[in-house]
Design a protein around this motif. Structure first.
Motif, PDB file in Angstrom:
ATOM      1  N   LYS A  84      17.203  49.076  20.740  1.00 13.20           N
ATOM      2  CA  LYS A  84      17.696  48.777  22.083  1.00 13.20           C
ATOM      3  C   LYS A  84      16.630  47.958  22.805  1.00 13.20           C
ATOM      4  CE  LYS A  84      20.162  51.031  25.855  1.00 13.20           C
ATOM      5  NZ  LYS A  84      20.453  52.318  26.510  1.00 13.20           N
ATOM      6  N   LYS A  99      16.119  44.252  25.707  1.00  8.12           N
ATOM      7  CA  LYS A  99      16.674  43.053  26.328  1.00  8.12           C
ATOM      8  C   LYS A  99      15.900  41.858  25.798  1.00  8.12           C
ATOM      9  CE  LYS A  99      18.975  44.796  30.350  1.00  8.12           C
ATOM     10  NZ  LYS A  99      18.895  46.215  29.926  1.00  8.12           N
ATOM     11  N   GLN A 120      21.526  41.729  25.670  1.00  5.10           N
ATOM     12  CA  GLN A 120      21.275  43.099  25.239  1.00  5.10           C
ATOM     13  C   GLN A 120      21.289  43.229  23.717  1.00  5.10           C
ATOM     14  OE1 GLN A 120      20.654  45.746  27.486  1.00  5.10           O
ATOM     15  NE2 GLN A 120      20.007  46.774  25.612  1.00  5.10           N
TER      16      GLN A 120
END
Lengths: 741, 328
Positions: free
Chosen positions: A83, A85, A115
């Motif tokens: 996970k 950005k 993302q």
């Protein structure tokens, strides 16, 4: 398409043992539906898959095999974090490397996505002269990630239930007065929690595309189960007219539900080709297949249920927590409702999102996991009630057709002999057991939102074509089209040239939901019937006979006493060719809207090593009209093999600390192979369903529904205790026996 | 894979002379090609030993010694008449039961003995594994270790994957190594592997410029039988979860000689002399074999997910002992 000129016909539908006569309003240009009394000469006969030799000799050209001149090799950069950005992507250093022809960011500023949703999500793509040069260039791409906390274990996600050391859910059930009252009143009550692991599709041909963007047009060779869906998807993604996108998928190396979309790899291949001005091949690696191309979701299923004194299910409470990955939906598990007609019931479905690859449809999505839990629960109930599992099924199964299948199957499998009457009591090392489970599927095909169509051409040289733009994903649809066309024209299947997998041909369905054969077959027949009528008219004029007296049979055309060879009849065609295109019409009411099935399994377990061997399996399955028996059996066999693998071997293993898959290969992602195969027996129960002119029903998915459940029940029978988690690996067998861990 | 030069030698000494820190030997390529393609290994030069097959692939037996060239394939080992003796059965069984027919046709004796562990952290460049040098902890210990070691470990819990090594241990085999000085030397097979394997220890103790050219052993005395058994999750194309090779010689109904070696349970093949010693002078029996097997696994210290290997390995060893003692 208009149905204003219809005629009423009577047809006899069902099976010989379970038939009735119904009236059907048939449009004028649609032939009378085949029924129990139809005498067919090609359909239902034992025909070889027409492209079998091309496939086994390597002459069949899949997307993977396409190699236009000047072909570049593409690959995707995959995020290392579960996970994050993407704050910046700089491909300039990669672009400057020798042999690199194009490099693009697929995430980050300037793209539609920032993302990263799972370790392995795409971030950038490169096309180069060689695949090694492209992979080298990935290392030169600079990416700034803002790394975020992650969770890859759905049972550690927010909203996951608490469980005890044995994996049984300990959270209280939400209140539900009716079900609880029914449970309280039941003579036998039982509760258990089941779990299944993630299964990946593991198609032999990976996802991927050869894309060639030139002169503002896009031509792609795709490994897909939806040529038209890919065409529309690529047109949207590339912002070009759909009429300028042509998708080929002449041969497809498996999809199982994972290949409906253009995907990151398809869009990237086209963008790279546009940038490079050359064709680009971008096929996923095996690790990418396992980690970024979808899967069957994990599930934790808790059931509490009750039987009355007669063995009827009177209470059924079912809750499922699905683990479908980042997408957070699609993890539902299905239940065999036909056992539960008398029960007060509740079904609660909850999905638990994780930072892992998204689940996708996979061969009967939601069914094998739910049926494993439900059918294993039924056997646990039967054991508590002292009932034979077959007896319990017969008491509760509300489907007339399956009731017949249970009886047929029990006799053929020798259920009474194979069923271990005293499981687990003899103390020997090897224990045998038998189990059974049911299946259902509701798919008789459909016209599509706008109708699917098939073209039949008869040329003056006597050659015949059948064409549709959808893909033959491997089921043998081309052979089915040839057989249906040959049936009408009095020819042999190998005389029909079938073309599928080109979006310039008439529209066809995506291969999902077991719909391709039942959706296209009536249009294939319809096109052949219409083309035949045109040739019949020409032959009638030539012979001075009435067109109605002209028949097609055994390679000849004509009246009872004056016949021409098909080739001579075709010489009457011209200039040009006969061409007829028929649409898939809506279904009639017919016999019933679903198919039934049941499966029986015998296992032998080494209680010292925990190894389960499936020794024998039987599937009894109805599927409407069986067009090509060998291909139909092949669908059932393939589903059973995949089901055995699901029951005993397959599981995605993630390291939850790192958030990545460990067994993204065929070394440690274990797929059942030849030495683990039992003898497999298939009985196809023909049903004249009267749903349309052919009456075929979908068969790809229904035989996958029961397999793991039947094996689980056989294991329970052998051990005397159930193993409530799939796959049933040796450590779990030993744990169930109370030894090992 | 990264580009590399391919060197195809004409003689074993050419291959040895070319070898160094930036080279990798290739025999059948089963292990090596995967690592090259996964980019966990990127040598400057790959030295292909297959051109040396004419001299290095033979299997022969003269009088009381069997000699296997390092380039003999597993299929050759499984089929050769040189191992027909009941004393040698374990080796033929191990070779014949491995992997798939395609792999057995290609995989070699030398490659089997010298391959890298199949640990799923080690062989995937995306994981910062301690043994590989990419990381500073053994991720398997805190992570997923259902196939990992249950004994003989230090800071790394990989298992040794060779299925030929346990039978060769119980046959007291020697390996012939061509060294840097151009001379060959023999060493006991146990000396091929680190004595106390840690993360920093390579899988084997050969230097980068040494070549394993052959394996040989004396055929045990008449009346000896050997046997190899392994457990797997699936019966084709899978790696052992536990393995056992045993050698027994019975004399007058009593066990006069015994050797036991376990595979797939530790970073090196695990000889179990204390367990074997329990058998000496005793008549074969289920009770005896159970006691010996229990002794063989007495030092097992499994983690959570691989605890099943103890009962499974015990059962496999009892099977091997029972089969070796079975009257034929």
């Amino acid at each position: 398409m208009s149905r204003h000129r219809e005629r009423e016909v009577e047809i006899r539908v069902g099976t010989e043992a379970l038939h009735r006569t119904i009236k059907v309003q048939v449009p004028e240009d649609d032939p009378k539906p085949w029924d129990l009394d139809s005498k067919l000469s090609v359909v239902g006969t034992d025909v070889q898959r027409l492209d079998a030799v091309a496939k086994v000799t390597g002459r069949a050209r899949y997307a993977y095999d396409q190699a236009p001149t000047g072909l570049l090799q593409g690959t995707l950069l995959r995020a290392p974090h579960p996970k994050a950005k993407v704050k910046r992507v700089d491909v300039s250093a990669a672009l400057a490397m020798p042999g690199v022809r194009a490099a693009i960011a697929t995430k980050g500023p300037g793209t539609d996505f920032v993302q990263v949703r799972f370790a392995g999500d795409d971030v950038a793509a490169v096309a180069a002269d060689t695949l090694d040069a492209a992979i080298d260039a990935l290392e030169a791409i600079e990416v700034d990630y803002e790394v975020e906390p992650f969770n890859t274990d759905y049972l550690a996600a927010e909203g996951a239930p608490r469980r005890d050391a044995a994996g049984q859910v300990t959270d209280p059930w939400p209140e539900e007065a009716e079900v609880e009252a029914a449970l309280a009143a039941a003579a036998i009550q039982h509760e258990a929690t089941y779990s299944v692991a993630v299964q990946t599709h593991s198609s032999l041909e990976p996802h991927g595309f050869v894309a060639w963007y030139r002169d503002d047009e896009l031509e792609v060779w795709a490994s897909t189960q939806a040529t038209f869906g890919v065409q529309a998807g690529l047109a949207r993604a590339l912002e070009i007219e759909q009429s300028k996108v042509r998708v080929h998928a002449e041969f497809v190396g498996g999809g199982f539900g994972s290949k409906f979309f253009a995907g990151a790899e398809g869009v990237a291949a086209c963008r790279l080709s546009r940038d490079a001005g050359a064709p680009v091949k971008l096929m996923l690696s095996r690790y990418e297949e396992h980690t970024a191309a979808g899967n069957r979701p994990a599930a934790l299923i808790q059931i509490r249920a009750g039987l009355d004194a007669e063995g009827h299910v009177t209470a059924w409470d079912f809750r499922n927590w699905g683990g479908p990955g980042y997408i957070g939906r699609g993890g539902s598990a299905r239940e065999p409702a036909y056992y539960l007609q008398r029960a007060k019931r509740r079904s609660v479905q909850k999905d638990l999102a994780t930072d892992t690859d998204s689940s996708r449809a996979m061969r009967a999505p939601g069914w094998p996991q739910g049926f494993f839990a439900a059918e294993t629960m039924l056997d646990e109930l039967a054991a508590k009630a002292g009932l034979d599992p077959l007896e319990l099924r017969l008491k509760n199964d509300s489907h007339e057709l399956r009731a017949a299948e249970w009886r047929l199957g029990a006799e053929r499998f020798a259920w009474d002999e194979r069923r271990n009457a005293a499981p687990g009591s003899e103390g020997g090392r090897w224990r045998r057991g038998a189990g059974l489970a049911s299946a259902v599927w509701g798919q008789m095909g459909s016209p599509g939102r706008t109708p699917h169509k098939v073209t039949c051409r008869i040329h003056a040289d006597g050659t015949v074509e059948a064409r549709n733009g959808a893909q033959d994903i491997g089921t043998g649809m081309k052979t089915v089209m040839a057989m249906l066309t040959a049936e009408e024209l009095g020819l042999r299947p190998e005389q029909i040239r079938v073309t599928m997998g080109d979006t310039r041909d008439p529209a066809g369905p995506a291969s999902g939901g077991s719909t391709t054969t039942p959706s296209l077959a009536p249009a294939v027949r319809g096109a052949a019937v219409q083309a035949k009528a045109e040739l019949a008219a020409a032959v009638a004029a030539h012979l001075g006979a009435a067109a109605d007296d002209v028949t097609f049979a055994g390679g000849s055309v004509g009246t009872a006493n004056r016949r021409l060879s098909f080739a001579d009849a075709a010489k009457l065609i011209g200039p040009g060719s006969i061409e007829a295109t028929a649409a898939r019409l809506p279904n009639y009411d017919g016999f019933q809207d679903f198919v039934c099935g049941c499966q029986f399994a015998e296992v032998e377990i080494d209680t010292h090593t925990g190894v389960v061997a499936v020794r024998h399996m039987l599937a009894v399955q109805d599927c409407g009209r069986v067009i090509a028996p060998k291909l139909a059996e092949s669908q059932v066999l393939g589903a059973m093999i995949q089901g055995i693998s699901y029951a005993l071997h397959e599981q995605r293993v993630l390291d939850h600390n790192v958030g990545r898959m460990l067994n993204g290969d065929f070394l440690n992602y274990k797929i059942t192979m030849v030495r683990d195969m039992p003898s497999l027996d298939v009985v196809l129960l023909p049903v004249a369903n009267g749903k349309n002119s052919v009456g075929a029903a979908g068969l790809g998915e229904p035989p996958k529904v029961a397999t793991a459940a039947a094996i689980s029940n056989a294991v329970h029978n052998a051990l005397g205790v159930p193993v409530r988690s799939l796959p049933i690996t040796p450590d779990r067998v030993l744990a169930a026996l109370g030894g090992g861990k | 894979m990264k580009p590399f030069a391919l060197f195809r030698p004409e003689a074993d000494r050419d291959a040895q002379a070319k070898a160094g820190a930036e080279t990798a030997f290739k025999a059948g390529g089963i292990d090596l090609l995967d690592r090259l393609k996964e980019r966990v290994l990127a040598p400057q030069t790959v030295i292909d030993l297959m051109p040396l097959r004419a001299n290095m692939a033979a299997i022969g037996r003269d009088a009381d010694r069997v000699r296997l060239g390092a380039l003999a394939t597993l299929d050759q080992v499984a089929r050769t008449d040189a191992l027909r003796d009941p004393a040698c059965t374990a080796l033929a069984e191990a070779a014949g039961d491995a992997a798939t027919p395609q792999i057995r046709n290609r995989a070699t004796v030398g490659g089997n003995l010298l391959q890298l562990s199949r640990c799923w952290y080690l062989r995937n460049a995306r994981f910062s594994c301690l043994h590989s040098g990419r990381g500073d902890t053994c991720l398997a210990q805190e992570g997923e270790h259902r196939y990992h070691a249950i004994m003989g470990t230090n800071d790394c819990i990989r298992v040794h994957p060779s299925n030929l090594a346990p039978p060769l241990y119980v046959l007291d085999a020697k390996v012939t190594v061509l060294g840097a000085d151009g001379a060959t030397r023999d060493l006991p097979i146990r000396d091929l592997y680190p004595e106390d394997p840690a993360a920093e220890s390579p899988e084997h103790r050969l230097a980068a410029d040494e070549i394993l050219v052959a394996v040989h052993f004396a055929v045990p005395a008449t009346g000896t039988r050997s046997c190899y058994r392994e457990s797997r999750e699936k019966q084709a194309h899978d790696w052992a979860t536990t393995a056992a090779a045993v050698r027994l010689r019975l004399d007058g109904g009593k066990i006069a000689e015994a050797a036991i070696c376990l595979g797939a349970v530790a970073p090196v093949p695990m000889a179990r002399p204390e367990a074997a010693a329990l058998l000496i002078g005793e008549a074969p029996s289920a009770t005896l074999f159970a006691a010996a097997a229990e002794r063989a696994f007495a030092e097992a210290d499994p983690l959570d997910q691989n605890a099943y290997k103890v009962p499974v390995g015990t059962a496999v060893l009892i099977d091997a002992l029972t089969e070796a003692a079975r009257a034929r």
